[in-house]
Design a protein around this motif. Structure first.
Motif, PDB file in Angstrom:
ATOM      1  N   ALA A 121      32.419  66.901  52.004  1.00  0.00           N
ATOM      2  CA  ALA A 121      33.581  67.204  52.308  1.00  0.00           C
ATOM      3  C   ALA A 121      34.204  68.155  51.377  1.00  0.00           C
ATOM      4  CB  ALA A 121      34.557  66.027  52.212  1.00  0.00           C
ATOM      5  N   PHE A 122      33.517  69.313  50.825  1.00  0.00           N
ATOM      6  CA  PHE A 122      34.183  70.415  50.089  1.00  0.00           C
ATOM      7  C   PHE A 122      35.347  71.091  50.460  1.00  0.00           C
ATOM      8  CE2 PHE A 122      29.665  69.653  48.511  1.00  0.00           C
ATOM      9  CZ  PHE A 122      29.859  69.527  47.188  1.00  0.00           C
ATOM     10  N   LYS A 123      35.842  71.710  49.671  1.00  0.00           N
ATOM     11  CA  LYS A 123      37.204  72.481  50.132  1.00  0.00           C
ATOM     12  C   LYS A 123      37.249  73.719  49.181  1.00  0.00           C
ATOM     13  CE  LYS A 123      40.030  68.743  51.659  1.00  0.00           C
ATOM     14  NZ  LYS A 123      40.161  67.570  51.107  1.00  0.00           N
ATOM     15  N   GLY A 124      37.956  74.926  49.433  1.00  0.00           N
ATOM     16  CA  GLY A 124      37.812  75.883  48.763  1.00  0.00           C
ATOM     17  C   GLY A 124      36.699  76.826  48.999  1.00  0.00           C
ATOM     18  N   LYS A 125      36.643  77.906  47.938  1.00  0.00           N
ATOM     19  CA  LYS A 125      35.609  79.025  48.534  1.00  0.00           C
ATOM     20  C   LYS A 125      34.485  78.579  48.089  1.00  0.00           C
ATOM     21  CE  LYS A 125      35.348  84.066  47.983  1.00  0.00           C
ATOM     22  NZ  LYS A 125      34.927  84.433  49.249  1.00  0.00           N
ATOM     23  N   ILE A 180      28.617  57.488  46.720  1.00  0.00           N
ATOM     24  CA  ILE A 180      29.986  57.724  46.600  1.00  0.00           C
ATOM     25  C   ILE A 180      30.539  58.460  45.316  1.00  0.00           C
ATOM     26  CG2 ILE A 180      32.390  56.544  46.717  1.00  0.00           C
ATOM     27  CD1 ILE A 180      30.683  54.065  47.912  1.00  0.00           C
ATOM     28  N   ILE A 181      30.219  59.790  45.428  1.00  0.00           N
ATOM     29  CA  ILE A 181      30.376  60.624  44.216  1.00  0.00           C
ATOM     30  C   ILE A 181      31.849  61.490  44.714  1.00  0.00           C
ATOM     31  CG2 ILE A 181      29.655  62.701  42.945  1.00  0.00           C
ATOM     32  CD1 ILE A 181      26.957  61.897  43.544  1.00  0.00           C
ATOM     33  N   ASN A 182      32.596  61.499  43.973  1.00  0.00           N
ATOM     34  CA  ASN A 182      33.910  62.653  44.309  1.00  0.00           C
ATOM     35  C   ASN A 182      34.009  63.642  43.644  1.00  0.00           C
ATOM     36  OD1 ASN A 182      34.800  61.448  42.314  1.00  0.00           O
ATOM     37  ND2 ASN A 182      36.433  60.008  43.205  1.00  0.00           N
ATOM     38  N   ASN A 183      33.124  63.917  42.399  1.00  0.00           N
ATOM     39  CA  ASN A 183      33.462  65.118  41.892  1.00  0.00           C
ATOM     40  C   ASN A 183      32.060  65.511  41.261  1.00  0.00           C
ATOM     41  OD1 ASN A 183      34.381  67.138  40.419  1.00  0.00           O
ATOM     42  ND2 ASN A 183      35.235  65.926  38.747  1.00  0.00           N
ATOM     43  N   LEU A 184      31.806  66.911  41.447  1.00  0.00           N
ATOM     44  CA  LEU A 184      30.390  67.169  41.037  1.00  0.00           C
ATOM     45  C   LEU A 184      30.442  68.285  40.114  1.00  0.00           C
ATOM     46  CD1 LEU A 184      27.128  67.187  41.425  1.00  0.00           C
ATOM     47  CD2 LEU A 184      27.812  68.617  43.503  1.00  0.00           C
ATOM     48  N   SER A 198      17.274  74.977  55.539  1.00  0.00           N
ATOM     49  CA  SER A 198      17.975  74.678  56.838  1.00  0.00           C
ATOM     50  C   SER A 198      19.129  73.449  56.490  1.00  0.00           C
ATOM     51  CB  SER A 198      16.708  74.075  57.741  1.00  0.00           C
ATOM     52  OG  SER A 198      15.959  74.991  58.420  1.00  0.00           O
ATOM     53  N   TYR A 199      20.057  73.483  57.108  1.00  0.00           N
ATOM     54  CA  TYR A 199      21.109  72.683  57.179  1.00  0.00           C
ATOM     55  C   TYR A 199      21.559  72.195  55.849  1.00  0.00           C
ATOM     56  CZ  TYR A 199      19.040  71.026  61.490  1.00  0.00           C
ATOM     57  OH  TYR A 199      18.466  71.020  62.901  1.00  0.00           O
ATOM     58  N   ALA A 200      21.540  73.358  55.106  1.00  0.00           N
ATOM     59  CA  ALA A 200      21.959  73.010  53.467  1.00  0.00           C
ATOM     60  C   ALA A 200      23.137  72.742  53.350  1.00  0.00           C
ATOM     61  CB  ALA A 200      21.360  74.524  52.644  1.00  0.00           C
ATOM     62  N   PHE A 201      24.359  73.658  53.892  1.00  0.00           N
ATOM     63  CA  PHE A 201      25.602  73.446  54.082  1.00  0.00           C
ATOM     64  C   PHE A 201      26.136  72.997  55.295  1.00  0.00           C
ATOM     65  CE2 PHE A 201      24.717  76.358  50.713  1.00  0.00           C
ATOM     66  CZ  PHE A 201      25.375  75.828  49.565  1.00  0.00           C
ATOM     67  N   SER A 202      25.392  72.557  56.131  1.00  0.00           N
ATOM     68  CA  SER A 202      25.623  72.032  57.808  1.00  0.00           C
ATOM     69  C   SER A 202      26.872  71.158  57.491  1.00  0.00           C
ATOM     70  CB  SER A 202      24.480  71.629  58.368  1.00  0.00           C
ATOM     71  OG  SER A 202      24.914  71.250  59.640  1.00  0.00           O
ATOM     72  N   SER A 203      27.786  71.129  58.141  1.00  0.00           N
ATOM     73  CA  SER A 203      29.084  70.271  57.973  1.00  0.00           C
ATOM     74  C   SER A 203      29.404  69.981  56.601  1.00  0.00           C
ATOM     75  CB  SER A 203      28.817  68.963  59.054  1.00  0.00           C
ATOM     76  OG  SER A 203      28.748  69.535  60.159  1.00  0.00           O
ATOM     77  N   ALA A 204      29.440  70.916  55.900  1.00  0.00           N
ATOM     78  CA  ALA A 204      29.360  70.375  54.230  1.00  0.00           C
ATOM     79  C   ALA A 204      31.112  70.512  53.813  1.00  0.00           C
ATOM     80  CB  ALA A 204      28.703  71.185  53.427  1.00  0.00           C
ATOM     81  N   GLY A 205      31.859  70.717  54.735  1.00  0.00           N
ATOM     82  CA  GLY A 205      33.379  70.843  54.246  1.00  0.00           C
ATOM     83  C   GLY A 205      33.927  71.912  55.090  1.00  0.00           C
ATOM     84  N   THR A 206      35.183  72.279  54.508  1.00  0.00           N
ATOM     85  CA  THR A 206      36.034  72.953  55.167  1.00  0.00           C
ATOM     86  C   THR A 206      36.269  74.297  54.260  1.00  0.00           C
ATOM     87  OG1 THR A 206      38.044  71.734  54.219  1.00  0.00           O
ATOM     88  CG2 THR A 206      37.532  71.332  56.765  1.00  0.00           C
ATOM     89  N   PHE A 207      35.250  74.838  54.075  1.00  0.00           N
ATOM     90  CA  PHE A 207      35.219  75.988  52.960  1.00  0.00           C
ATOM     91  C   PHE A 207      36.368  77.184  53.506  1.00  0.00           C
ATOM     92  CE2 PHE A 207      30.853  74.557  52.312  1.00  0.00           C
ATOM     93  CZ  PHE A 207      31.078  74.251  51.023  1.00  0.00           C
ATOM     94  N   LYS A 211      30.120  61.581  51.648  1.00  0.00           N
ATOM     95  CA  LYS A 211      31.271  62.245  52.259  1.00  0.00           C
ATOM     96  C   LYS A 211      32.397  62.151  51.264  1.00  0.00           C
ATOM     97  CE  LYS A 211      29.470  60.723  56.713  1.00  0.00           C
ATOM     98  NZ  LYS A 211      29.310  62.015  57.471  1.00  0.00           N
ATOM     99  N   SER A 212      32.622  61.564  50.267  1.00  0.00           N
ATOM    100  CA  SER A 212      33.478  61.767  49.496  1.00  0.00           C
ATOM    101  C   SER A 212      33.500  62.599  48.369  1.00  0.00           C
ATOM    102  CB  SER A 212      33.679  60.367  48.639  1.00  0.00           C
ATOM    103  OG  SER A 212      32.694  60.204  47.907  1.00  0.00           O
ATOM    104  N   LEU A 213      32.469  63.357  48.340  1.00  0.00           N
ATOM    105  CA  LEU A 213      32.366  64.487  47.789  1.00  0.00           C
ATOM    106  C   LEU A 213      33.123  65.848  48.010  1.00  0.00           C
ATOM    107  CD1 LEU A 213      30.879  65.481  45.104  1.00  0.00           C
ATOM    108  CD2 LEU A 213      28.701  65.973  46.552  1.00  0.00           C
ATOM    109  N   SER A 214      34.291  66.045  47.536  1.00  0.00           N
ATOM    110  CA  SER A 214      35.194  66.813  48.055  1.00  0.00           C
ATOM    111  C   SER A 214      35.726  67.868  46.551  1.00  0.00           C
ATOM    112  CB  SER A 214      36.476  66.162  48.504  1.00  0.00           C
ATOM    113  OG  SER A 214      37.002  65.353  47.442  1.00  0.00           O
ATOM    114  N   GLY A 215      36.674  68.694  47.076  1.00  0.00           N
ATOM    115  CA  GLY A 215      37.077  69.592  45.905  1.00  0.00           C
ATOM    116  C   GLY A 215      36.331  70.890  46.191  1.00  0.00           C
ATOM    117  N   SER A 216      36.438  71.740  45.246  1.00  0.00           N
ATOM    118  CA  SER A 216      35.478  73.159  45.365  1.00  0.00           C
ATOM    119  C   SER A 216      33.925  72.698  44.869  1.00  0.00           C
ATOM    120  CB  SER A 216      36.107  74.123  44.564  1.00  0.00           C
ATOM    121  OG  SER A 216      36.153  73.739  43.126  1.00  0.00           O
TER     122      SER A 216
END
Length: 195
Positions: free
Chosen positions: A61-65, A16-20, A77-86, A38-43
Motif C-alpha cells: 500500500a505504498f504512496k508517494g513517488k 504486518i509491517i507498516n514501515n520499511l 514479473s509482478y514486482a510492483f503489481s498493485s503495490a500502492g498508489t504511487f 498490506k499495511s506497508l504504506s508510506g513512501s
C-alpha cells in the motif's frame, strides 16, 4: 542491519509491517520478499539495488513517488503489481531492458497509480499487461529496438501522444485500450506488420 546485501524469498511476505527502511548495502530483493504486506504504506525508498524479484512488493500500500535506483538491472514479473498508489512519473533505469508481465500493473481496490510521464529509457522488450491500469500521462516514446507491444501493455493509461520506433513489427490486442487522452496523429512506420 547496515551490511545486509540479500533478502531471501518470502522473507517478510504477509507480515504486518507498516514501515520499511532498506539498508544502502542491499543489492538483491528475492521473489515475494514483501508480497501481501498490506499495511506497508508510506513512501518506498530503494537503495542501490541491482535485482528486484518477482512479486517483491505485490499487494502492498505504498504512496508517494517511486524512484528506481540507476544501479537496478532486473525487475521481475509482478514486482510492483498493485503495490500502492504511487504518484508522479516513472523512469526505468539505464540497465533494465525487459519489463515483464504485470510488473507495474496498477489497479488497487479502485485506486490507480502514477500520474506523470513514463520514461522507458533503454527498454527493448515488453510483456503483456506490464503497465496496465497505470495512469501515466504526456508523451510516451517507445524506444528503438522494441519489436512488439504486447496485449494490454498500456491498457487504460492517459498518454496524449505516442511515438513508435522504426523497429516495431506488432501491436497486440488492447495494447492501448481506453487511451482516451490520445490526440493528434499516430505515425506508424512501414515495418509494422500487425495491429
Amino acid at each position: 542491519p547496515d551490511n545486509v546485501i540479500y533478502i531471501w524469498q518470502r522473507a517478510f511476505n504477509e507480515t504486518i509491517i507498516n514501515n520499511l527502511q532498506l539498508p544502502q548495502s542491499l543489492e538483491i530483493l528475492d521473489n515475494y520478499s514483501f508480497v501481501n504486506c498490506k499495511s506497508l504504506s508510506g513512501s518506498l525508498q530503494l537503495p542501490n539495488l541491482k535485482y528486484i524479484g518477482d512479486s517483491a512488493f505485490k499487494e502492498c500500500a505504498f504512496k508517494g513517488k517511486l524512484e528506481l535506483p540507476n544501479s537496478l538491472e532486473y525487475i521481475g514479473s509482478y514486482a510492483f503489481s498493485s503495490a500502492g498508489t504511487f504518484s508522479g512519473g516513472l523512469r526505468i533505469p539505464d540497465k533494465v531492458q525487459i519489463i515483464y508481465s504485470e510488473t507495474f500493473y496498477s489497479y488497487n481496490d479502485g485506486r490507480y497509480a502514477f500520474d506523470g510521464p513514463l520514461d522507458l529509457n533503454n527498454v527493448t522488450t515488453l510483456y503483456q499487461k506490464c503497465f496496465q491500469y497505470a495512469r501515466f500521462q504526456g508523451e510516451l516514446v517507445i524506444p528503438e529496438g522494441v519489436i512488439e507491444i504486447p496485449s494490454e501493455a498500456f491498457d487504460r493509461n492517459h498518454f496524449s501522444y505516442i511515438k513508435f520506433p522504426t523497429t516495431l513489427k506488432k501491436i497486440g490486442s488492447s495494447a492501448f485500450y481506453k487511451s482516451e487522452r490520445l490526440t493528434g496523429k499516430l505515425d506508424f512506420h512501414e515495418g509494422l506488420l500487425s495491429i
